[in-house]
Scaffold this motif. Structure first.
Motif, PDB file in Angstrom:
ATOM      1  N   ARG A 125       0.815  -1.204   0.000  1.00  0.00           N
ATOM      2  CA  ARG A 125       0.000   0.000   0.000  1.00  0.00           C
ATOM      3  C   ARG A 125       0.856   1.265   0.000  1.00  0.00           C
ATOM      4  NH1 ARG A 125      -5.115  -1.652   1.506  1.00  0.00           N
ATOM      5  NH2 ARG A 125      -5.770   0.499   1.892  1.00  0.00           N
ATOM      6  N   LYS A 126       2.114   1.120   0.374  1.00  0.00           N
ATOM      7  CA  LYS A 126       2.975   2.299   0.511  1.00  0.00           C
ATOM      8  C   LYS A 126       4.353   1.984  -0.047  1.00  0.00           C
ATOM      9  CE  LYS A 126       4.212   5.801   3.970  1.00  0.00           C
ATOM     10  NZ  LYS A 126       4.128   6.142   5.416  1.00  0.00           N
ATOM     11  N   ARG A 153      -0.642  11.648 -14.932  1.00  0.00           N
ATOM     12  CA  ARG A 153      -1.986  12.160 -15.205  1.00  0.00           C
ATOM     13  C   ARG A 153      -2.699  11.285 -16.229  1.00  0.00           C
ATOM     14  NH1 ARG A 153       0.826  17.152 -14.860  1.00  0.00           N
ATOM     15  NH2 ARG A 153       1.084  17.213 -17.126  1.00  0.00           N
ATOM     16  N   LYS A 154      -1.990  10.927 -17.291  1.00  0.00           N
ATOM     17  CA  LYS A 154      -2.601  10.107 -18.331  1.00  0.00           C
ATOM     18  C   LYS A 154      -3.039   8.750 -17.797  1.00  0.00           C
ATOM     19  CE  LYS A 154      -0.510  11.981 -22.540  1.00  0.00           C
ATOM     20  NZ  LYS A 154       0.193  11.635 -23.800  1.00  0.00           N
ATOM     21  N   ALA A 155      -2.270   8.197 -16.866  1.00  0.00           N
ATOM     22  CA  ALA A 155      -2.582   6.879 -16.310  1.00  0.00           C
ATOM     23  C   ALA A 155      -3.572   6.960 -15.153  1.00  0.00           C
ATOM     24  CB  ALA A 155      -1.300   6.198 -15.835  1.00  0.00           C
ATOM     25  N   GLY A 156      -3.894   8.171 -14.719  1.00  0.00           N
ATOM     26  CA  GLY A 156      -4.853   8.338 -13.639  1.00  0.00           C
ATOM     27  C   GLY A 156      -4.313   7.993 -12.264  1.00  0.00           C
ATOM     28  N   ASP A 175      -6.527   1.790  -4.501  1.00  0.00           N
ATOM     29  CA  ASP A 175      -6.953   3.177  -4.704  1.00  0.00           C
ATOM     30  C   ASP A 175      -6.434   4.117  -3.630  1.00  0.00           C
ATOM     31  OD1 ASP A 175      -8.299   2.442  -6.977  1.00  0.00           O
ATOM     32  OD2 ASP A 175     -10.266   2.303  -6.007  1.00  0.00           O
ATOM     33  N   ASP A 176      -6.269   3.610  -2.413  1.00  0.00           N
ATOM     34  CA  ASP A 176      -5.755   4.456  -1.337  1.00  0.00           C
ATOM     35  C   ASP A 176      -4.258   4.269  -1.116  1.00  0.00           C
ATOM     36  OD1 ASP A 176      -5.865   1.894  -0.352  1.00  0.00           O
ATOM     37  OD2 ASP A 176      -6.728   2.444   1.590  1.00  0.00           O
ATOM     38  N   GLY A 177      -3.579   3.623  -2.079  1.00  0.00           N
ATOM     39  CA  GLY A 177      -2.141   3.434  -1.976  1.00  0.00           C
ATOM     40  C   GLY A 177      -1.381   4.733  -2.187  1.00  0.00           C
ATOM     41  N   LYS A 178      -0.110   4.731  -1.788  1.00  0.00           N
ATOM     42  CA  LYS A 178       0.704   5.938  -1.879  1.00  0.00           C
ATOM     43  C   LYS A 178       2.115   5.593  -2.315  1.00  0.00           C
ATOM     44  CE  LYS A 178       2.210   9.949   0.865  1.00  0.00           C
ATOM     45  NZ  LYS A 178       2.154  10.613   2.205  1.00  0.00           N
ATOM     46  N   LEU A 179       2.645   6.390  -3.229  1.00  0.00           N
ATOM     47  CA  LEU A 179       4.029   6.263  -3.659  1.00  0.00           C
ATOM     48  C   LEU A 179       4.732   7.596  -3.437  1.00  0.00           C
ATOM     49  CD1 LEU A 179       5.435   4.505  -6.793  1.00  0.00           C
ATOM     50  CD2 LEU A 179       6.214   6.806  -6.239  1.00  0.00           C
ATOM     51  N   ILE A 180       5.839   7.562  -2.732  1.00  0.00           N
ATOM     52  CA  ILE A 180       6.672   8.746  -2.544  1.00  0.00           C
ATOM     53  C   ILE A 180       7.883   8.626  -3.456  1.00  0.00           C
ATOM     54  CG2 ILE A 180       8.199   9.954  -0.932  1.00  0.00           C
ATOM     55  CD1 ILE A 180       6.188   9.438   1.249  1.00  0.00           C
ATOM     56  N   MET A 237       4.126   1.029 -10.871  1.00  0.00           N
ATOM     57  CA  MET A 237       3.929   0.652  -9.470  1.00  0.00           C
ATOM     58  C   MET A 237       2.660   1.281  -8.903  1.00  0.00           C
ATOM     59  SD  MET A 237       7.695   0.351  -7.692  1.00  0.00           S
ATOM     60  CE  MET A 237       8.260   2.022  -8.045  1.00  0.00           C
ATOM     61  N   ALA A 238       2.410   2.553  -9.237  1.00  0.00           N
ATOM     62  CA  ALA A 238       1.195   3.209  -8.750  1.00  0.00           C
ATOM     63  C   ALA A 238      -0.054   2.524  -9.285  1.00  0.00           C
ATOM     64  CB  ALA A 238       1.207   4.689  -9.136  1.00  0.00           C
TER      65      ALA A 238
END
Length: 220
Positions: free
Chosen positions: A62-63, A106-109, A84-89, A78-79
């Motif tokens: 998820r992170k 943006r294109k991949a949403g 849907d609530d996952g996060k990538l830094i 990876m994103a």
């Protein structure tokens, strides 16, 4: 059966992709754009990206932390693999390259899943540690300046949870690590790093000959 990893001819590599690659069209578009990029070779290969995405799904990650965003292929794939609530830094220092990455996020949403820090990665990692993010990441991908690999690795050991995974790219360094006639600084740094990981009992270890070599290190 075979007792040694096979070499891939161009024909066999094309076959591999033809029967296994399930690439999002946005990622295919990004790969196409990178063919004219001055250092487009730095982008990970699509089968490596798909492999990492599968790892994230298997882990229920998820992170994620990425050190070295470049133009965004790995962060995008990876994103897409995160919930849907996952996060990538993401950590990088080049605005021009990461502007390309943002376009494809943006294109991949997936732009809402990604937080980019444009600063030296060690500064960002230290900030995350100081902010109480120790052992909160499921997966870390290290793919930035090779001279700092060991420093990034040590910081990621703080940040990844127990049982979490680190993936470190370019550990075979285009084959240079095995050529004893090559004695430049970056090659030697990678050799030293590889040897260090082999002897580090804080992790479980596997070096995968995919792309330019990816080491998987699971924190015990």
């Amino acid at each position: 059966m075979t007792d040694q990893t096979i070499n891939l001819s161009p024909e066999l590599y094309s076959y591999l992709l033809s029967v296994s690659l399930r690439e999002n069209p946005v990622l295919g578009e990004l790969r196409k754009e990178m063919k004219s990029h001055p250092v487009g070779r730095m982008q990970i290969c699509p089968e490596q990206g798909q492999f990492m995405a599968l790892l994230l799904k298997l882990m229920g990650a998820r992170k994620v932390l990425e050190i070295g965003v470049f133009t965004g292929y790995s962060s995008t794939i990876m994103a897409l693999a995160l919930p849907d609530d996952g996060k990538l830094i993401g950590c990088d220092t080049c605005k021009a390259d990461t502007d390309i990455a943002k376009k494809y996020w943006r294109k991949a949403g997936v732009e809402d899943k990604i937080e980019l820090f444009l600063a030296p990665a060690l500064d960002t990692l230290n900030d995350l540690i100081e902010q109480g993010e120790k052992e909160t990441f499921d997966f870390c991908f290290i793919d930035a300046d090779k001279s700092n690999y060991l420093n990034y690795y040590e910081k990621c050991l703080w940040l990844v949870r127990r049982g979490g995974l680190m993936a470190i790219d370019n550990v075979l360094w285009y084959g240079r690590v095995a050529d004893q006639n090559i004695d430049d600084k970056r090659t030697n740094k990678i050799r030293e790093f590889n040897q260090f990981l082999k002897e580090d009992d804080r992790i479980d270890l596997s070096l995968i000959p995919i792309g330019d070599g990816v080491t998987l290190a699971r924190k015990k």
